[in-house]
Design an enzyme around this catalytic site. Structure first.
Site, mmCIF file in Angstrom:
data_model
loop_
_atom_site.group_PDB
_atom_site.id
_atom_site.type_symbol
_atom_site.label_atom_id
_atom_site.label_comp_id
_atom_site.label_asym_id
_atom_site.label_seq_id
_atom_site.Cartn_x
_atom_site.Cartn_y
_atom_site.Cartn_z
ATOM 1 N N ASP A 144 -24.694 50.892 -28.951
ATOM 2 C CA ASP A 144 -23.339 50.718 -29.481
ATOM 3 C C ASP A 144 -23.057 49.234 -29.637
ATOM 4 O O ASP A 144 -23.572 48.409 -28.868
ATOM 5 C CB ASP A 144 -22.305 51.335 -28.536
ATOM 6 C CG ASP A 144 -22.378 52.853 -28.510
ATOM 7 O OD1 ASP A 144 -22.661 53.453 -29.564
ATOM 8 O OD2 ASP A 144 -22.154 53.438 -27.434
ATOM 9 N N ASP A 178 -21.201 57.110 -34.701
ATOM 10 C CA ASP A 178 -19.937 57.569 -34.115
ATOM 11 C C ASP A 178 -18.815 57.543 -35.152
ATOM 12 O O ASP A 178 -17.963 58.441 -35.191
ATOM 13 C CB ASP A 178 -19.546 56.694 -32.928
ATOM 14 C CG ASP A 178 -20.550 56.758 -31.791
ATOM 15 O OD1 ASP A 178 -21.179 57.816 -31.621
ATOM 16 O OD2 ASP A 178 -20.709 55.745 -31.086
#
Length: 200
Positions: A144, A178
């Site tokens: 991420d 995401d």
């Protein structure tokens, strides 16, 4: 929307997702942060792959999570195929499913393969295809990097629940996959009537 167009959308999202993750993994040390704007930062973190960095405890927790996600993405893939085959399905629905599928598949790639194609990112840059990778198959960590701390401050004490506490909006760190999942779900919620039109 045709299945070919849906596949092309999925391919583009996967390409951008994986290129961005590989770039971050090989150019950032874990925890390294770059300020793009006051409200947008690139911050490299890794997690086990569940929402908000949640982990399943136990020796087989990670393996269970990855296998569950493989089953789930297979079901989403079938849902996409079935929706395209059903000529009455709206483009809203097909685009939403394609986005969700691409996002889920993008994070699965991390979970399945990153443990064997990268070495550790602690205190050094990771190497792609190293002699000693950091994990094993099905035990990779999801990369991420997108962080949008729009506001940070101390809330007044008269506010319920959070009053008198430090607060940051928002503190989630995520990736392109995401974003695709969230956008797909958002389409299904906001355009629900168009995604699921009533048929007489």
């Amino acid at each position: 929307m045709t299945l070919k167009k849906a596949y092309f959308l999925i391919f583009i999202i996967l390409l951008v997702d994986q290129v961005s993750k590989i770039y971050i993994k090989t150019n950032f040390i874990l925890g390294e942060e770059v300020n793009v704007f006051n409200w947008f930062k690139i911050l490299f973190i890794e997690n086990e792959g569940m929402a908000w960095g949640t982990e399943i405890p136990g020796a087989y927790g990670k393996l269970f999570l990855t296998l569950f996600r493989l089953v789930a993405v297979s079901a989403i893939g079938y849902w996409l195929w079935d929706s395209v085959e059903n000529k009455q399905s709206s483009n809203y629905l097909i685009v939403a499913i394609a986005l969700i599928f691409a996002g889920a598949f993008g994070n699965i790639i991390d979970s399945v393969f990153y443990g064997i194609i990268f070495d550790d990112s602690h205190y050094k840059l990771a190497t792609l295809f190293p002699e000693k990778p950091y994990g094993i198959l099905f035990h990779g960590k999801v990369v991420d990097m997108l962080y949008f701390p729009f506001w940070e401050g101390h809330l007044p004490s008269w506010l319920p629940v959070w009053g008198g506490k430090d607060f940051k909006f928002f503190n989630a760190i995520f990736n392109i996959a995401d974003m695709a999942i969230s956008t797909g779900v958002g389409i299904l919620i906001v355009f629900n009537k168009r995604a699921f039109p009533k048929t007489d």
